[in-house]
Design a protein around this motif. Structure first.
Motif, PDB file in Angstrom:
ATOM      1  N   SER A  20       0.836  -1.205   0.000  1.00  0.00           N
ATOM      2  CA  SER A  20       0.000   0.000   0.000  1.00  0.00           C
ATOM      3  C   SER A  20       0.866   1.248   0.000  1.00  0.00           C
ATOM      4  O   SER A  20       1.643   1.465   0.929  1.00  0.00           O
ATOM      5  N   PRO A  21       0.715   2.085  -1.013  1.00  0.00           N
ATOM      6  CA  PRO A  21       1.505   3.315  -1.040  1.00  0.00           C
ATOM      7  C   PRO A  21       0.917   4.402  -0.152  1.00  0.00           C
ATOM      8  O   PRO A  21       1.584   5.408   0.115  1.00  0.00           O
ATOM      9  N   GLY A  22      -0.306   4.189   0.318  1.00  0.00           N
ATOM     10  CA  GLY A  22      -0.912   5.194   1.198  1.00  0.00           C
ATOM     11  C   GLY A  22      -0.930   6.560   0.548  1.00  0.00           C
ATOM     12  O   GLY A  22      -1.187   6.689  -0.659  1.00  0.00           O
ATOM     13  N   PHE A  23      -0.627   7.556   1.343  1.00  0.00           N
ATOM     14  CA  PHE A  23      -0.727   8.929   0.832  1.00  0.00           C
ATOM     15  C   PHE A  23       0.380   9.279  -0.162  1.00  0.00           C
ATOM     16  O   PHE A  23       0.349  10.341  -0.767  1.00  0.00           O
ATOM     17  N   LEU A  24       1.353   8.382  -0.339  1.00  0.00           N
ATOM     18  CA  LEU A  24       2.402   8.687  -1.328  1.00  0.00           C
ATOM     19  C   LEU A  24       1.871   8.581  -2.754  1.00  0.00           C
ATOM     20  O   LEU A  24       2.460   9.135  -3.676  1.00  0.00           O
ATOM     21  N   GLY A  25       0.802   7.831  -2.930  1.00  0.00           N
ATOM     22  CA  GLY A  25       0.194   7.762  -4.257  1.00  0.00           C
ATOM     23  C   GLY A  25       0.596   6.526  -5.025  1.00  0.00           C
ATOM     24  O   GLY A  25       1.592   5.848  -4.725  1.00  0.00           O
ATOM     25  N   ALA A  26      -0.176   6.242  -6.067  1.00  0.00           N
ATOM     26  CA  ALA A  26      -0.031   4.990  -6.815  1.00  0.00           C
ATOM     27  C   ALA A  26       1.346   4.824  -7.438  1.00  0.00           C
ATOM     28  O   ALA A  26       1.798   3.699  -7.667  1.00  0.00           O
ATOM     29  N   ARG A  27       2.007   5.922  -7.718  1.00  0.00           N
ATOM     30  CA  ARG A  27       3.354   5.852  -8.300  1.00  0.00           C
ATOM     31  C   ARG A  27       4.287   4.964  -7.477  1.00  0.00           C
ATOM     32  O   ARG A  27       5.191   4.320  -8.010  1.00  0.00           O
ATOM     33  N   PHE A  28       4.042   4.897  -6.175  1.00  0.00           N
ATOM     34  CA  PHE A  28       4.918   4.135  -5.294  1.00  0.00           C
ATOM     35  C   PHE A  28       4.262   2.826  -4.813  1.00  0.00           C
ATOM     36  O   PHE A  28       4.735   2.205  -3.862  1.00  0.00           O
ATOM     37  N   GLY A  29       3.231   2.476  -5.470  1.00  0.00           N
ATOM     38  CA  GLY A  29       2.558   1.234  -5.122  1.00  0.00           C
ATOM     39  C   GLY A  29       3.326   0.017  -5.591  1.00  0.00           C
ATOM     40  O   GLY A  29       4.293   0.109  -6.367  1.00  0.00           O
ATOM     41  N   SER A  30       2.878  -1.118  -5.125  1.00  0.00           N
ATOM     42  CA  SER A  30       3.610  -2.344  -5.443  1.00  0.00           C
ATOM     43  C   SER A  30       3.132  -2.947  -6.756  1.00  0.00           C
ATOM     44  O   SER A  30       1.972  -2.823  -7.135  1.00  0.00           O
ATOM     45  N   MET A  31       4.070  -3.551  -7.438  1.00  0.00           N
ATOM     46  CA  MET A  31       3.707  -4.431  -8.550  1.00  0.00           C
ATOM     47  C   MET A  31       3.490  -5.801  -7.917  1.00  0.00           C
ATOM     48  O   MET A  31       4.443  -6.434  -7.463  1.00  0.00           O
ATOM     49  N   ASP A  32       2.249  -6.226  -7.852  1.00  0.00           N
ATOM     50  CA  ASP A  32       1.917  -7.468  -7.148  1.00  0.00           C
ATOM     51  C   ASP A  32       1.925  -8.647  -8.102  1.00  0.00           C
ATOM     52  O   ASP A  32       1.187  -8.650  -9.091  1.00  0.00           O
ATOM     53  N   LEU A  33       2.756  -9.610  -7.807  1.00  0.00           N
ATOM     54  CA  LEU A  33       2.809 -10.824  -8.609  1.00  0.00           C
ATOM     55  C   LEU A  33       2.194 -11.946  -7.797  1.00  0.00           C
ATOM     56  O   LEU A  33       2.751 -12.377  -6.789  1.00  0.00           O
ATOM     57  N   THR A  34       1.036 -12.372  -8.206  1.00  0.00           N
ATOM     58  CA  THR A  34       0.294 -13.360  -7.424  1.00  0.00           C
ATOM     59  C   THR A  34       0.182 -14.696  -8.159  1.00  0.00           C
ATOM     60  O   THR A  34       0.560 -15.727  -7.634  1.00  0.00           O
ATOM     61  N   THR A  35      -0.330 -14.657  -9.354  1.00  0.00           N
ATOM     62  CA  THR A  35      -0.556 -15.928 -10.053  1.00  0.00           C
ATOM     63  C   THR A  35       0.631 -16.360 -10.890  1.00  0.00           C
ATOM     64  O   THR A  35       0.688 -17.485 -11.356  1.00  0.00           O
ATOM     65  N   SER A  36       1.557 -15.465 -11.113  1.00  0.00           N
ATOM     66  CA  SER A  36       2.705 -15.784 -11.955  1.00  0.00           C
ATOM     67  C   SER A  36       3.922 -15.043 -11.427  1.00  0.00           C
ATOM     68  O   SER A  36       3.804 -14.061 -10.700  1.00  0.00           O
ATOM     69  N   MET A  37       5.075 -15.532 -11.789  1.00  0.00           N
ATOM     70  CA  MET A  37       6.288 -14.823 -11.393  1.00  0.00           C
ATOM     71  C   MET A  37       6.641 -13.718 -12.371  1.00  0.00           C
ATOM     72  O   MET A  37       7.603 -12.988 -12.169  1.00  0.00           O
ATOM     73  N   VAL A  38       5.881 -13.638 -13.446  1.00  0.00           N
ATOM     74  CA  VAL A  38       6.098 -12.594 -14.451  1.00  0.00           C
ATOM     75  C   VAL A  38       4.847 -11.725 -14.467  1.00  0.00           C
ATOM     76  O   VAL A  38       3.729 -12.250 -14.423  1.00  0.00           O
ATOM     77  N   PRO A  39       4.987 -10.406 -14.496  1.00  0.00           N
ATOM     78  CA  PRO A  39       3.795  -9.560 -14.542  1.00  0.00           C
ATOM     79  C   PRO A  39       2.874  -9.993 -15.670  1.00  0.00           C
ATOM     80  O   PRO A  39       3.312 -10.237 -16.790  1.00  0.00           O
ATOM     81  N   GLU A  40       1.593 -10.089 -15.326  1.00  0.00           N
ATOM     82  CA  GLU A  40       0.648 -10.669 -16.279  1.00  0.00           C
ATOM     83  C   GLU A  40       0.558  -9.893 -17.577  1.00  0.00           C
ATOM     84  O   GLU A  40       0.330 -10.456 -18.637  1.00  0.00           O
TER      85      GLU A  40
END
Lengths: 434, 334
Positions: A179-199
């Protein structure tokens, strides 16, 4: 966004300038647009600068709550101690569970903290505390450690993401999202859940031209939408998009098949091992924060068998990761944090399980800025309470920031309101720091 | 005298304790129990008295998981990888086999004639020992060290057939091997995957395994106990489950699940095939009696603690259960 967030040390200043200079030089080359980050790192000047100075974090997130008694704070011989013995580590006088023989042999880079009292034994809220270093409050959406690292250590123009989170198991995934919180989406996580490579990363079948045309279409639509509008949220999303767009050319960054078989064998053929290897690749490429979520440790029944199954994997992966980082010259600037949302009860329940426990549990910090081969704090003989050196999440985070060269008293601003990185009055643990 | 009817099962005594008891043996024709404790010792307890007395016997220094009695000799094993021979009458150690196994010992089975004892351990070996002198007779290799998902496996249980010629061993992933005791060769294998839950999606870990084995009186069938598939591997919230296989034909002939959730830790097959008894537990304990001929459940009831082991008297009318912080004595009244 300009980032003047480093602690002010000469190391950081040189690193950032050096990197940007090198990037600018490279950007002048026609081939740059097609180069992957790993190829960029192949350029000696850039690679050396990065490796020398950029701070990074790999967090091994033991979701569900691993038992401190079966890992870093064993209590053999007492009724709460369980069946496993302790073994001597490479530091005389420090013993850890016999389930961790490899970490016992290489404790030299690791500080064990055995005195966490975080006062919250609910998965969701405890996970939020341990990802942020503080309790939430209704009026402030605090960023987590990954977002702060992305904000503080991310490099302008970088082709790699600033915050990557692996979490494949479904249990607990929503309890501890990046969660980037108030820092904004620019600092959010790239979440890899179903694959080890971004979908959505560019794959075979999507040509370079397709990729470029998609970006142009998106820019065109986005421009139409933005016309006459001004919003920090829009800016933040656009920045995040531009970063992701760049990452889409970097499929190989996530592809551990590009590692020699010998290296892949070394990490082991488990999901956790493969993701830790991917984390090392990302770290090497300059990603400031990578979380590898290993779920699910919530052993309310058959705790000892669950830990007999899972701790050797943790031991193997953690020790291999530290060895690998060290051999590549990355460990002195990479902090490996092994942590959960809480530990487990000393009391053994009727199904030979251990339950949630936040009153006296353990974490480890390894590598960057840490005094290795040490223990801080002590739990009592039965492991029920902290006997010495009690700390909460705030002091742990102040220590983490300090180890990374980030001032824990630094303020962000939410409108006119200053928001310090850690709660006012919090001090890092000097004994843990190198 | 007609055989006692398990429907008339009654609890007659409970002995509260602070420790967890994993295994029990009984001195013949007495209520004196030998129990394996998580306080690292074997104890002798007189369960025939309201104020049960206790005597400390072998000390393993770590959890003791199994104890059996052969004549006057107690044999125990545990997490210290050792087997200890102990003279019950003189209360002294006879011998210790250091590193009897390379990993923790899970269970012991005594041959019906009392001359051999089998041990299973997480080194995934079964070893058969001469009770009289501690000599190793066979080392049986038939279980994989790693699970299919590349985690360390565990070898939980073993049982002799009533004629002592066959031995069965069962592991975490549901693999059972039937051995020829005379020469140590494999006679057959059967697979019981329903007793092993690998959760590769939600929690990426496993639970379960084969926890109990019992041959039918004629030795042709093998009962295999544990817990069925579990939705949430954080707990033991799956059905207590038993499968009965004709092991030579490698054919499952029957299966049943108890009313209670939890794991079947011990199976006892009545020598005249009157019933198959199972004990175990989840948060609480249970016992059931199953008619293996009519395939109907005769009786099942809760026990006041997760139960790890049980032993019957010679006339099959009294049972001594041990488990989580308690000993329970039950009788089957006429």
């Amino acid at each position: 966004m300009s980032r003047k967030s480093f602690c002010g040390s000469a190391d950081h200043a040189v690193s950032r300038r050096g990197f940007l200079t090198s990037m600018a030089a490279l950007a002048g080359g026609a081939a740059f647009a097609d180069m992957t980050a790993l190829q960029v790192l192949g350029t000696p000047a850039v690679a050396n600068d990065l490796r020398a100075n950029q701070k990074r974090v790999i967090m091994l997130w033991l979701a569900g709550g691993a038992s401190q008694l079966e890992t870093f704070d064993p209590k053999p011989g007492v009724p709460t101690g369980g069946p496993f013995q302790s073994i001597q580590t490479s530091t005389p006088g420090i013993r850890i569970s016999e389930l961790m023989p490899r970490m016992a042999r290489r404790l030299k880079d690791t500080c064990i903290i055995r005195s966490l009292n975080t006062r919250n034994a609910d998965h969701g809220s405890a996970a939020r505390i341990m990802m942020r270093g503080r309790m939430g409050e209704p009026s402030v959406d605090y960023p987590d450690l990954g977002a702060v690292m992305a904000r503080e250590m991310g490099l302008e123009g970088s082709q790699v993401p600033d915050y990557v989170s692996f979490y494949t198991a479904t249990e607990g995934r929503n309890m501890s999202p990046g969660s980037p919180g108030f820092l904004g989406a620019r600092f959010g996580s790239m979440d890899l859940t179903t694959s080890m490579v971004p979908e959505n990363i560019r794959r075979a079948g999507v040509s370079e031209q397709d990729h470029r045309e998609r970006a142009e279409l998106r820019n065109q639509l986005s421009g139409m939408f933005e016309r006459g509008r001004s919003s920090s949220t829009l800016d933040s999303h656009n920045q995040a998009y531009r970063r992701v767009s760049g990452i889409m050319a970097n499929e190989q960054l996530f592809d551990i098949e590009r590692e020699p078989q010998r290296i892949r064998d070394r990490y082991g053929n488990t999901l956790f091992g493969r993701q830790a290897l991917a984390a090392r690749r990302l770290c090497e490429a300059g990603v400031p924060f990578i979380r590898v979520g290993r779920a699910w440790w919530d052993s309310h029944a058959q705790n000892f068998e669950s830990h007999q199954e899972m701790v050797p994997e943790l031991d193997h992966v953690m020790a291999t990761l530290l060895d690998d980082l060290e051999e590549r010259g990355l460990l002195r600037n990479t902090l490996v944090i092994t942590i959960a949302e809480f530990g487990r009860t000393p009391n053994i329940n009727s199904t030979l399980g251990r339950d949630h426990f936040a009153s006296a549990w353990s974490t480890t910090l390894s590598g960057c800025g840490v005094r290795g081969g040490t223990v801080y704090g002590r739990s009592d003989a039965a492991g029920q309470r902290v006997a010495e050196g009690e700390i909460g999440a705030a002091r742990l985070f102040a220590t983490i920031y300090r180890a990374l060269g980030i001032s824990h008293t630094k303020n962000y601003y939410l409108g006119a309101r200053p928001i310090p990185l850690t709660d006012p009055g919090t001090e890092p643990i000097r004994e843990v720091l190198a | 005298m007609p055989d006692a009817n398990p429907r008339n099962l009654r609890t007659v005594r409970q002995i509260n304790r602070r420790d967890i008891l994993f295994s029990v043996a009984r001195v013949p024709n007495t209520a004196r129990l030998l129990v394996a404790s998580n306080d690292n010792k074997v104890h002798e307890i007189d369960a025939g008295r309201d104020n049960a007395t206790q005597r400390d016997l072998a000390d393993h220094g770590r959890y003791v998981t199994c104890v059996r009695l052969a004549g006057n000799t107690i044999i125990s094993g545990g997490y210290d990888n050792r087997l200890i021979w102990w003279d019950l009458q003189n209360n002294r150690m006879i011998r210790t086999l250091e590193n009897a196994h390379a990993r923790q010992i899970r269970q012991l089975a005594l041959s019906p004639d009392g001359t051999k004892i089998a041990s299973v351990a997480d080194d995934m070996l079964c070893k058969i020992w001469n009770v009289a002198n501690g000599e190793r007779l066979h080392e049986l290799r038939g279980h994989q060290l790693r699970t299919p998902t590349n985690f360390g496996s565990m070898l939980y249980c073993c049982a002799f057939s009533n004629d002592g010629t066959k031995l069965a061993t069962g592991d975490r992933v549901g693999h059972v091997v039937i051995w020829d005791v005379a020469n140590g060769r494999q006679l057959s294998t059967i697979e019981v995957p329903s007793l092993y839950t690998w959760d590769g999606t939600q929690r990426i870990r496993s639970i379960g395994g084969i926890r109990s084995l019992a041959f039918s009186p004629d030795g042709t069938q093998l009962a295999v106990g544990g817990v069925g598939q579990i939705g949430n591997v954080d707990g033991l919230g799956g059905p207590s489950r038993v499968e009965i296989h004709n092991w030579s034909r490698r054919e499952r002939v029957h299966q049943f699940q108890g009313q209670q959730q939890g794991i079947v830790n011990r199976l006892v097959w009545h020598p005249r095939n009157n019933w198959l008894c199972g004990v175990g537990g989840g948060s609480n304990g249970f016992i059931f009696f199953h008619n293996t001929q009519t395939r109907a459940m005769i009786h099942q009831m809760n026990l006041p603690m997760h139960t790890h082991d049980t032993v019957f008297t010679e006339d099959w009318t009294t049972l001594y259960h041990v488990g989580h912080q308690r000993i329970v004595v039950q009788e089957i009244r006429p």
